[in-house]
Design a protein around this motif. Structure first.
Motif, mmCIF file in Angstrom:
data_model
loop_
_atom_site.group_PDB
_atom_site.id
_atom_site.type_symbol
_atom_site.label_atom_id
_atom_site.label_comp_id
_atom_site.label_asym_id
_atom_site.label_seq_id
_atom_site.Cartn_x
_atom_site.Cartn_y
_atom_site.Cartn_z
ATOM 1 N N HIS A 30 0.901 -1.107 0.266
ATOM 2 C CA HIS A 30 -0.005 -0.035 -0.176
ATOM 3 C C HIS A 30 0.725 1.105 0.688
ATOM 4 O O HIS A 30 -0.042 2.545 -0.104
ATOM 5 C CB HIS A 30 -0.839 -0.157 1.318
ATOM 6 C CG HIS A 30 -1.582 -1.246 1.440
ATOM 7 N ND1 HIS A 30 -2.503 -1.130 0.423
ATOM 8 C CD2 HIS A 30 -2.100 -2.775 2.238
ATOM 9 C CE1 HIS A 30 -3.590 -2.038 0.938
ATOM 10 N NE2 HIS A 30 -2.861 -2.643 1.320
ATOM 11 N N SER B 292 -3.918 9.019 0.241
ATOM 12 C CA SER B 292 -4.078 7.886 -0.499
ATOM 13 C C SER B 292 -3.778 6.596 1.498
ATOM 14 O O SER B 292 -4.746 5.723 1.329
ATOM 15 C CB SER B 292 -2.413 7.135 -0.874
ATOM 16 O OG SER B 292 -2.160 8.128 -2.048
ATOM 17 N N VAL B 293 -3.472 7.373 2.408
ATOM 18 C CA VAL B 293 -3.453 6.504 3.657
ATOM 19 C C VAL B 293 -5.388 6.032 3.187
ATOM 20 O O VAL B 293 -6.222 5.664 3.649
ATOM 21 C CB VAL B 293 -2.877 6.610 4.523
ATOM 22 C CG1 VAL B 293 -2.854 5.852 5.911
ATOM 23 C CG2 VAL B 293 -1.849 7.302 4.256
ATOM 24 N N ASN C 192 -8.063 7.256 1.634
ATOM 25 C CA ASN C 192 -8.582 6.679 0.304
ATOM 26 C C ASN C 192 -8.691 4.856 0.350
ATOM 27 O O ASN C 192 -9.478 4.538 -0.529
ATOM 28 C CB ASN C 192 -8.213 7.002 -1.137
ATOM 29 C CG ASN C 192 -9.019 8.465 -0.382
ATOM 30 O OD1 ASN C 192 -10.334 8.465 -0.493
ATOM 31 N ND2 ASN C 192 -8.387 9.627 -0.600
ATOM 32 N N ASN C 193 -7.570 4.528 1.499
ATOM 33 C CA ASN C 193 -7.558 2.841 1.238
ATOM 34 C C ASN C 193 -8.828 2.044 1.356
ATOM 35 O O ASN C 193 -8.910 2.516 2.362
ATOM 36 C CB ASN C 193 -6.429 2.904 1.538
ATOM 37 C CG ASN C 193 -5.783 1.470 1.707
ATOM 38 O OD1 ASN C 193 -5.989 0.061 2.385
ATOM 39 N ND2 ASN C 193 -4.412 1.078 1.031
ATOM 40 N N LYS C 194 -8.558 1.122 0.595
ATOM 41 C CA LYS C 194 -9.970 0.116 1.246
ATOM 42 C C LYS C 194 -9.997 -0.117 2.910
ATOM 43 O O LYS C 194 -10.926 -1.167 3.603
ATOM 44 C CB LYS C 194 -9.904 -0.835 0.461
ATOM 45 C CG LYS C 194 -8.912 -1.714 0.326
ATOM 46 C CD LYS C 194 -8.617 -3.331 -0.379
ATOM 47 C CE LYS C 194 -7.773 -4.170 -0.545
ATOM 48 N NZ LYS C 194 -7.748 -5.067 -1.278
ATOM 49 N N ARG D 263 -0.105 1.973 7.363
ATOM 50 C CA ARG D 263 0.907 1.041 5.869
ATOM 51 C C ARG D 263 2.097 0.372 6.545
ATOM 52 O O ARG D 263 2.306 -0.950 5.999
ATOM 53 C CB ARG D 263 1.263 1.297 4.961
ATOM 54 C CG ARG D 263 0.155 2.006 4.576
ATOM 55 C CD ARG D 263 0.096 3.282 3.292
ATOM 56 N NE ARG D 263 0.952 4.422 4.095
ATOM 57 C CZ ARG D 263 1.205 5.630 2.713
ATOM 58 N NH1 ARG D 263 0.879 5.168 1.188
ATOM 59 N NH2 ARG D 263 2.386 6.194 2.929
ATOM 60 N N TRP E 240 -7.822 1.287 10.861
ATOM 61 C CA TRP E 240 -6.985 0.495 9.650
ATOM 62 C C TRP E 240 -7.121 -0.628 10.114
ATOM 63 O O TRP E 240 -6.657 -0.989 11.062
ATOM 64 C CB TRP E 240 -6.244 1.167 9.733
ATOM 65 C CG TRP E 240 -5.201 0.152 8.843
ATOM 66 C CD1 TRP E 240 -4.223 -0.985 8.631
ATOM 67 C CD2 TRP E 240 -4.837 1.257 7.214
ATOM 68 N NE1 TRP E 240 -3.663 -1.785 7.369
ATOM 69 C CE2 TRP E 240 -3.752 0.029 6.907
ATOM 70 C CE3 TRP E 240 -5.178 2.013 6.597
ATOM 71 C CZ2 TRP E 240 -3.887 0.358 5.914
ATOM 72 C CZ3 TRP E 240 -4.853 2.614 5.137
ATOM 73 C CH2 TRP E 240 -3.799 1.093 4.917
ATOM 74 N N SER F 263 -8.731 1.288 5.266
ATOM 75 C CA SER F 263 -9.035 2.369 6.563
ATOM 76 C C SER F 263 -10.119 2.344 6.387
ATOM 77 O O SER F 263 -11.069 2.566 5.708
ATOM 78 C CB SER F 263 -8.572 3.892 6.021
ATOM 79 O OG SER F 263 -8.461 4.918 6.799
#
Length: 399
Positions: A51, A216-217, A219-221, A397, A255, A223
């Motif tokens: 990620h 990016s963090v 919007n990560n799946k 991540r 997370w 999160s």
């Protein structure tokens, strides 16, 4: 028979099962008393760095002369990202501070099979990964290890040129069978990823280790959301709350580590196992007492990691405690056994984070090494010599 050591890039199709076997044989994680946490990766061994903006996983393979009997005996993961390493005053507004960024590499998951230690394999893996770091423009590299892991500390500080840098605390709270009761005076609001990004960039962009790609963090799946706690008031306006120093607020993001790896507690005595089981039995028999029962930690289980903790105002600690209770209930709903976070040892909100000392790590040692001579903008000196601040931003991540 002459054995040859080869360090190469991880190949999922041919290496996954053998890498998982090395992981199972290597003890990792913080120890508490005579208990220790083992990692059991799920499916894709490289998932814990995938990620990040740039990542690499290397394996160390032992081969015979005919290359007929290959055995993976070590592995290492690494990633590179841009983070805050300091702050400077704005030229147009001397009161305003701006973040200073650097390109930082992170070493995660160095493992060497117990039967092949003290053979220089760990050193070779680190050197090869650092070669990739330099080739991709990293200015610094850092790693984290248990402060009691003397073998790892000596490898990095004595042989690889790293210096001890920060000692944050890993705080671990079991997820009980009952829900945590939250104050009815506290309003917990879920922010959209864009709202969370705005808040974090406004309030935390100058915090040490803050990732430049925070969007990016968020919007990560993995999160699960960002949540703000404030005292419930009619006509409440978030912008006013965050700008008024007399108003109290707290924030955290969640997370889902359960989708990346599971843990299992090893080394516990039969007495301790029986005591833990007794708490669960008592909680089932007397649920109205809401006893703090210990979940089943002796089988593979998942966890949620809390990141981006922060807040302000005179009651920020109390609001943080309510947010952590909310996160506990969310973890219970999603079948996790632990809620974990990592904060600076000087973090003012630490008093509001529930945790069990037996499962936590008071000092997680971070070591750092400098590659480049100067920062990209030339505004600061050597980050490795800087004093620690009150807070750090731990990127989920890399947990």
């Amino acid at each position: 028979m002459v054995l040859l050591l080869r360090v190469r890039e991880f190949e999922a199709e041919r290496d996954s099962l053998r890498v998982e076997e090395v992981e199972r044989r290597c003890e990792v994680g913080p120890s508490g008393g005579n208990m220790s946490l083992f990692t059991d990766l799920l499916g894709d061994p490289i998932c814990r760095v995938r990620h990040s903006p740039a990542f690499l996983m290397l394996v160390a393979e032992i081969q015979d002369e005919q290359h007929k009997n290959n055995q993976i005996v070590g592995l290492i993961r690494g990633c590179i990202k841009t983070v805050t390493c300091g702050k400077k005053h704005s030229r147009t507004n001397p009161i305003k501070t701006l973040p200073v960024y650097t390109k930082l590499a992170y070493i995660l998951g160095l493992r060497v099979s117990p039967s092949h230690r003290r053979m220089g394999i760990g050193l070779e893996l680190v050197l090869r990964l650092e070669e990739w770091f330099r080739g991709n423009g990293a200015e610094y590299s850092y790693m984290a290890t248990d402060n009691d892991n003397q073998a790892s500390v000596k490898l990095f500080t004595d042989r690889c040129g790293y210096s001890k840098f920060r000692t944050p605390s890993i705080l671990v709270q079991p997820v009980f069978a009952h829900r945590v009761k939250l104050s009815n005076r506290v309003n917990i609001i879920k922010l959209s990823p864009s709202e969370a990004e705005t808040l974090y960039r406004k309030r935390f962009s100058t915090t040490e280790f803050f990732p430049r790609d925070i969007d990016s963090v968020l919007n990560n799946k993995l999160s699960l959301g960002t949540f703000v706690a404030v005292f419930a008031k009619p006509g409440m306006n978030m912008d006013r709350v965050l700008s008024d120093p007399n108003e109290s607020w707290a924030v955290l993001s969640v997370w889902n580590c359960k989708e990346s790896f599971t843990l299992e507690v090893k080394g516990a005595s039969r007495v301790r196992r029986a005591l833990f089981k007794a708490t669960r039995v008592m909680d089932r028999v007397l649920p109205w007492f809401k006893l703090p029962s210990v979940p089943e930690l002796f089988k593979p289980f998942g966890l949620h990691f809390l990141y981006g903790l922060g807040g302000g105002g005179p009651h920020a600690v109390k609001l943080t405690r309510n947010l952590c209770g909310f996160a506990h209930n969310l973890a219970k709903e999603r079948g996790c056994s632990l809620v974990v976070t990592e904060v600076s040892c000087n973090e003012p909100l630490k008093l509001g984070i529930p945790h069990w000392k037996k499962l936590s790590c008071a000092e997680d040692l971070w070591c750092i090494k400098r590659f480049g001579e100067d920062y990209s903008d030339g505004s600061l000196g050597d980050w490795t010599n800087s004093a620690p601040g009150l807070s750090i931003f731990v990127d989920p991540r890399e947990f």
